[in-house]
Motif scaffolding. Sequence first.
Motif, PDB file in Angstrom:
ATOM      1  N   GLY A   1       0.817  -1.206   0.000  1.00  0.00           N
ATOM      2  CA  GLY A   1       0.000   0.000   0.000  1.00  0.00           C
ATOM      3  C   GLY A   1       0.853   1.258   0.000  1.00  0.00           C
ATOM      4  O   GLY A   1       0.535   2.233  -0.698  1.00  0.00           O
ATOM      5  N   ARG A   2       1.906   1.231   0.807  1.00  0.00           N
ATOM      6  CA  ARG A   2       2.802   2.386   0.847  1.00  0.00           C
ATOM      7  C   ARG A   2       3.487   2.603  -0.497  1.00  0.00           C
ATOM      8  O   ARG A   2       3.676   3.737  -0.940  1.00  0.00           O
ATOM      9  CB  ARG A   2       3.850   2.217   1.955  1.00  0.00           C
ATOM     10  CG  ARG A   2       3.277   2.356   3.365  1.00  0.00           C
ATOM     11  CD  ARG A   2       4.390   2.561   4.377  1.00  0.00           C
ATOM     12  NE  ARG A   2       5.277   1.393   4.442  1.00  0.00           N
ATOM     13  CZ  ARG A   2       5.091   0.369   5.262  1.00  0.00           C
ATOM     14  NH1 ARG A   2       4.050   0.363   6.088  1.00  0.00           N
ATOM     15  NH2 ARG A   2       5.943  -0.632   5.278  1.00  0.00           N
ATOM     16  N   ALA A   3       3.839   1.511  -1.161  1.00  0.00           N
ATOM     17  CA  ALA A   3       4.495   1.604  -2.467  1.00  0.00           C
ATOM     18  C   ALA A   3       3.563   2.212  -3.500  1.00  0.00           C
ATOM     19  O   ALA A   3       3.970   3.052  -4.321  1.00  0.00           O
ATOM     20  CB  ALA A   3       4.964   0.223  -2.926  1.00  0.00           C
ATOM     21  N   LYS A   4       2.280   1.797  -3.472  1.00  0.00           N
ATOM     22  CA  LYS A   4       1.306   2.359  -4.409  1.00  0.00           C
ATOM     23  C   LYS A   4       1.098   3.847  -4.156  1.00  0.00           C
ATOM     24  O   LYS A   4       1.000   4.638  -5.099  1.00  0.00           O
ATOM     25  CB  LYS A   4      -0.018   1.612  -4.284  1.00  0.00           C
ATOM     26  CG  LYS A   4      -0.003   0.203  -4.861  1.00  0.00           C
ATOM     27  CD  LYS A   4      -1.372  -0.436  -4.757  1.00  0.00           C
ATOM     28  CE  LYS A   4      -1.375  -1.827  -5.377  1.00  0.00           C
ATOM     29  NZ  LYS A   4      -2.709  -2.478  -5.275  1.00  0.00           N
ATOM     30  N   ALA A   5       1.024   4.206  -2.873  1.00  0.00           N
ATOM     31  CA  ALA A   5       0.834   5.610  -2.530  1.00  0.00           C
ATOM     32  C   ALA A   5       2.024   6.450  -2.983  1.00  0.00           C
ATOM     33  O   ALA A   5       1.859   7.568  -3.508  1.00  0.00           O
ATOM     34  CB  ALA A   5       0.622   5.765  -1.030  1.00  0.00           C
ATOM     35  N   ALA A   6       3.228   5.904  -2.789  1.00  0.00           N
ATOM     36  CA  ALA A   6       4.438   6.620  -3.208  1.00  0.00           C
ATOM     37  C   ALA A   6       4.483   6.775  -4.720  1.00  0.00           C
ATOM     38  O   ALA A   6       4.861   7.821  -5.244  1.00  0.00           O
ATOM     39  CB  ALA A   6       5.674   5.881  -2.713  1.00  0.00           C
TER      40      ALA A   6
ATOM     41  N   ALA B   1       1.864   6.834  -6.750  1.00  0.00           N
ATOM     42  CA  ALA B   1       0.835   7.799  -7.134  1.00  0.00           C
ATOM     43  C   ALA B   1       1.325   9.225  -6.900  1.00  0.00           C
ATOM     44  O   ALA B   1       1.066  10.126  -7.711  1.00  0.00           O
ATOM     45  CB  ALA B   1      -0.442   7.536  -6.351  1.00  0.00           C
ATOM     46  N   LYS B   2       2.048   9.431  -5.800  1.00  0.00           N
ATOM     47  CA  LYS B   2       2.564  10.773  -5.500  1.00  0.00           C
ATOM     48  C   LYS B   2       3.614  11.182  -6.531  1.00  0.00           C
ATOM     49  O   LYS B   2       3.644  12.342  -6.970  1.00  0.00           O
ATOM     50  CB  LYS B   2       3.168  10.814  -4.100  1.00  0.00           C
ATOM     51  CG  LYS B   2       3.619  12.222  -3.689  1.00  0.00           C
ATOM     52  CD  LYS B   2       4.188  12.252  -2.296  1.00  0.00           C
ATOM     53  CE  LYS B   2       4.524  13.676  -1.869  1.00  0.00           C
ATOM     54  NZ  LYS B   2       5.413  14.368  -2.831  1.00  0.00           N
ATOM     55  N   ARG B   3       4.460  10.240  -6.927  1.00  0.00           N
ATOM     56  CA  ARG B   3       5.465  10.565  -7.935  1.00  0.00           C
ATOM     57  C   ARG B   3       4.812  10.980  -9.253  1.00  0.00           C
ATOM     58  O   ARG B   3       5.224  11.941  -9.900  1.00  0.00           O
ATOM     59  CB  ARG B   3       6.390   9.368  -8.169  1.00  0.00           C
ATOM     60  CG  ARG B   3       7.436   9.153  -7.083  1.00  0.00           C
ATOM     61  CD  ARG B   3       8.529   8.200  -7.533  1.00  0.00           C
ATOM     62  NE  ARG B   3       7.991   6.882  -7.868  1.00  0.00           N
ATOM     63  CZ  ARG B   3       7.826   5.883  -6.995  1.00  0.00           C
ATOM     64  NH1 ARG B   3       8.168   6.081  -5.730  1.00  0.00           N
ATOM     65  NH2 ARG B   3       7.354   4.722  -7.383  1.00  0.00           N
ATOM     66  N   GLU B   4       3.768  10.254  -9.656  1.00  0.00           N
ATOM     67  CA  GLU B   4       3.073  10.576 -10.896  1.00  0.00           C
ATOM     68  C   GLU B   4       2.389  11.941 -10.805  1.00  0.00           C
ATOM     69  O   GLU B   4       2.391  12.719 -11.765  1.00  0.00           O
ATOM     70  CB  GLU B   4       2.046   9.495 -11.224  1.00  0.00           C
ATOM     71  CG  GLU B   4       2.655   8.162 -11.636  1.00  0.00           C
ATOM     72  CD  GLU B   4       3.562   8.296 -12.847  1.00  0.00           C
ATOM     73  OE1 GLU B   4       3.142   8.942 -13.838  1.00  0.00           O
ATOM     74  OE2 GLU B   4       4.692   7.789 -12.799  1.00  0.00           O
ATOM     75  N   ALA B   5       1.806  12.224  -9.632  1.00  0.00           N
ATOM     76  CA  ALA B   5       1.155  13.516  -9.434  1.00  0.00           C
ATOM     77  C   ALA B   5       2.177  14.648  -9.490  1.00  0.00           C
ATOM     78  O   ALA B   5       1.921  15.707 -10.084  1.00  0.00           O
ATOM     79  CB  ALA B   5       0.412  13.537  -8.103  1.00  0.00           C
TER      80      ALA B   5
END
Length: 306
Positions: free
Chosen positions: A16-21, A23-27
């Motif tokens: 979950g943390r990896a997905k959140a990270a 997503a933040k990079r893409e944003a």
Amino acid sequence: MNRIPLTIVASEAPEGRAKAASAKREADKLAKRLRHQVGRAIADFGMIEEGDKVMVCLSGGKDSYTLLDVLLQLQKKAPVSFSITAVNLDQKQPDFPEHVLPEYLASIGVDFHIIEQDTYSVVSRVIPEGKTMCSLCSRLRRGALYTYAEENGFTKIALGHHRDDLVNTFFLNLFFHAKLSGMPPKLLSDDGKHVVIRPLAYVREDDIEQYAEIKDFPIIPCNLCGSQENLQRAQVKKMLQQWEKDTPGRVETMARALGDIRPSQLSDPKLFDFLSLGQRGDGALPDAHAWLSGSETGPRQTGDNG
């Protein structure tokens, strides 16, 4: 009480943390791309200069929200000093959520003003039922915004039109008005009093949609005047979307073409001197009337019969 096994928690938490990270990079990448494209447009067309007082027209749609957000980011590190004021025209359409924009603008601490003018009643009274309201509505809206800008000393009026809007307008004029013209990134109003800028001129609509979703802007629906699906602009937009689906990148190619005009490869004698091109003498060429009437332009050559 049911308990989740610690082994599952331990294995799922890092994922979950990896997905959140990710997503933040893409944003972050998207935000950087928008800042770069807007900054490049501002520089390429000289949109903003030292001391400018910029009025950002905010409708409550994804485009104008994105425009305001990116300009506020650029303002912090811009090579010139300029002010920003967000201005919305409340046209008194039925069910318009009047509280949304003031609450949002106050929450981000930006200077803003709401103009209240009942243009909706005027349009509804003048335009027959079932006919398109957009043309008159647009003129009234533009008049109200221009008046406010003049009264308050704004030097630039920023609108939220993006790359796809520019291409759409070009084909709209081509197909329905028989002219090669579009929506320029920067223009002077007809009365010469206002400079209008479109800082999103290089930005794709898809990127704006994604950015607006990420930022969770409080979008106000654009269907307040009823369905407008049969408008000419809607037809052109649908065509462009199909072209992009069939050949990804086509809209970007066309957008670049708008900045690479070759007058000598078109057919407008006002833009290119076709008359003198390849001319073999200094004499004046016969005009269209002479050609169409078949009148003689010089002495007729006859044979010598002795």
